[in-house]
Enzyme design. Structure first.
Site, short mmCIF file in Angstrom:
data_model
loop_
_atom_site.label_atom_id
_atom_site.label_comp_id
_atom_site.label_asym_id
_atom_site.label_seq_id
_atom_site.Cartn_x
_atom_site.Cartn_y
_atom_site.Cartn_z
N GLY A 10 1.59 8.71 68.26
CA GLY A 10 0.17 8.19 68.39
C GLY A 10 -0.08 6.76 67.67
O GLY A 10 -0.74 6.53 66.96
N GLY A 13 -2.96 4.03 68.03
CA GLY A 13 -4.35 4.27 67.42
C GLY A 13 -4.73 3.16 66.50
O GLY A 13 -3.80 2.30 66.16
N GLN A 14 -5.75 3.32 65.90
CA GLN A 14 -6.48 2.27 64.84
C GLN A 14 -5.33 2.24 63.76
O GLN A 14 -5.01 1.22 63.16
CB GLN A 14 -7.72 2.63 64.37
CG GLN A 14 -8.25 1.59 63.34
CD GLN A 14 -9.31 2.48 62.51
OE1 GLN A 14 -9.50 3.54 62.22
NE2 GLN A 14 -10.07 1.35 61.60
N LEU A 15 -4.98 3.42 63.03
CA LEU A 15 -3.94 3.10 61.88
C LEU A 15 -2.52 2.82 62.49
O LEU A 15 -1.94 2.30 61.92
CB LEU A 15 -3.98 4.75 61.47
CG LEU A 15 -3.10 4.76 60.13
CD1 LEU A 15 -3.60 3.97 58.89
CD2 LEU A 15 -2.98 6.18 59.59
N ASP A 36 3.50 6.86 72.32
CA ASP A 36 1.81 7.15 72.47
C ASP A 36 2.08 7.47 73.80
O ASP A 36 2.85 7.45 74.81
CB ASP A 36 1.07 5.97 72.23
CG ASP A 36 -0.41 6.31 71.71
OD1 ASP A 36 -0.78 7.36 72.42
OD2 ASP A 36 -0.56 5.99 70.75
N ASP A 51 4.06 12.46 75.54
CA ASP A 51 3.09 13.46 75.30
C ASP A 51 3.52 14.43 74.30
O ASP A 51 4.30 15.22 74.64
CB ASP A 51 2.85 13.89 76.78
CG ASP A 51 1.68 15.17 76.51
OD1 ASP A 51 1.13 15.47 75.54
OD2 ASP A 51 1.57 15.74 77.69
N TYR A 141 -12.51 18.71 64.72
CA TYR A 141 -11.93 17.78 63.98
C TYR A 141 -11.54 18.37 62.68
O TYR A 141 -10.34 18.60 62.10
CB TYR A 141 -12.17 16.53 64.03
CG TYR A 141 -11.65 15.55 63.26
CD1 TYR A 141 -10.32 15.17 63.84
CD2 TYR A 141 -12.10 14.67 62.12
CE1 TYR A 141 -9.34 14.16 63.07
CE2 TYR A 141 -11.59 13.71 61.49
CZ TYR A 141 -10.20 13.39 62.00
OH TYR A 141 -9.55 12.70 61.13
N LYS A 145 -8.11 19.89 60.76
CA LYS A 145 -7.32 19.39 59.67
C LYS A 145 -7.30 20.28 58.60
O LYS A 145 -6.20 20.55 57.92
CB LYS A 145 -8.16 18.03 59.10
CG LYS A 145 -8.09 16.99 60.11
CD LYS A 145 -6.59 16.28 60.24
CE LYS A 145 -6.76 15.30 61.33
NZ LYS A 145 -5.30 14.88 61.70
C1 AKB Z 1 -13.89 9.94 61.58
O1 AKB Z 1 -14.79 9.23 61.39
O2 AKB Z 1 -13.64 11.01 62.28
C2 AKB Z 1 -12.53 9.43 60.88
C3 AKB Z 1 -12.18 10.43 59.68
C4 AKB Z 1 -13.02 10.11 58.35
O3 AKB Z 1 -11.39 11.05 59.56
N1 AKB Z 1 -12.60 8.18 60.67
#
Ligand code: AKB
Length: 310
Positions: A10, A13-15, A36, A51, A141, A145
């Site tokens: 990945g 991505g942003q990070l 990626d 992938d 999400y 996590k």
């Molecule tokens: C999001 O907004 O989903 C992320 C996070 C805080 O994990 N930037």
């Protein structure tokens, strides 16, 4: 010469964009394999199309390149995830299982897994969210996590796999754009400010959230990964804190540079997600175990963002 060979999953991505460059600086280009789904540009050194939902593909890359460390950054974030809950769960979990299993089977020395403030839900102290608060997320999400944190803990306890993790707040940097998060407004706002456009914010003016400037995020990640193993007491994921602010406060800090800057508010479905998250994170375990300390406040971040975006 470093013996490490690092795989970043990945990496576009942003990070990943910024972390890849930092790891290339530290370990040398030939010691960092970025991957990626698609190649972003031809100048990326050692980029592999991967992938990560495909176990065999991940295993092949690890074996072929003699990988010793993996940073697993691929995930669908909070806001985008709500548009397709089952696909989000499936992608976020499948990629993690593949990384954990390949790491276990091929004796990877260290793995990094990013968690998020999205693991928290309503029944917490939002002004001082402790490491061991209740974890009742409101998004898929966040659920992925929480599950991920428990799985990395399991792999550590059962197999001794050294997986380390941080609960990232919203990440703000000029080098890359976020995508699909609830905290994304805090990057977009700077892009609008520098071109003198009115910014339409999808959160209400007083919605305070935990955030962190990119330099601090990268430093925290590397400091955690380089900390002596015996110092790591949290084997789920560490709370880390940088800055907490609301849309109204970030707009005010931008006005110091652009006095005519205008913001209007049009909260959408992301407001409910933000309202379920902490406002201020207590990161005393990270401070105690590996001396975490953020360097950027809102004023310095705004100055740095504007200078670089201009
Ligand atoms: C999001 O907004 O989903 C992320 C996070 C805080 O994990 N930037």
């Amino acid at each position: 010469m470093s013996k490490e060979v690092i795989l970043i999953v990945g990496a576009n991505g942003q990070l990943g964009t910024v972390l890849s460059q930092k790891l290339q600086q530290i370990y040398g280009n030939s010691h960092v394999i970025t991957s990626d789904l698609f190649k972003k540009n031809d100048s990326e050194p050692n980029f592999i199309t991967l992938d990560a939902t495909d176990f065999k593909a991940v295993e092949d890359v690890v074996l072929k390149n003699k990988i010793t460390q993996i940073y697993h950054l691929a995930a669908i974030l909070s806001a985008k995830g709500e548009q397709n809950p089952l696909a989000t769960w499936s992608l976020n979990m499948k990629t993690l299982f593949n990384v954990l299993e390949v790491s276990r089977l091929h004796k990877i020395q260290k793995v990094f897994f990013p968690s998020s403030i999205a693991v928290f839900g309503h029944n917490i102290d939002k002004e001082n969210t402790l490491q061991y608060s209740n974890l009742t997320p409101t998004t898929v999400y966040g659920m992925s996590k929480v599950a991920g944190e428990n799985w990395i803990h399991y792999y550590y306890q059962k197999y001794g796999l050294d997986v380390r993790s941080l609960r990232y707040p919203g990440v703000i940097g000029y080098q890359s754009l976020p995508g699909g998060g609830t905290t994304d407004y805090a990057v977009d706002i700077y892009h609008k400010a520098i071109i003198n456009e009115v910014f339409e914010c999808f959160l209400a003016p007083k919605t305070t959230l935990p955030m962190m400037y990119m330099d601090d995020v990268i430093r925290a990640t590397i400091e955690l990964m380089e900390a002596p193993k015996e110092n790591i007491s949290v084997r789920t994921s560490y709370n880390i804190a940088g800055i907490s602010f609301s849309p109204e406060e970030i707009a005010q800090s931008i006005k110091e540079f652009y006095p005519d800057f205008k913001i209007k508010y049009n909260p959408d479905f992301r407001q409910a997600i933000a309202d379920s998250w902490p406002k201020i994170i207590n990161d005393s375990e990270a401070r105690k175990d590996w001396n975490w300390k953020p360097a950027f406040d809102l004023k310095l971040m705004t100055k740095t963002m504007i200078k670089n975006l201009k």
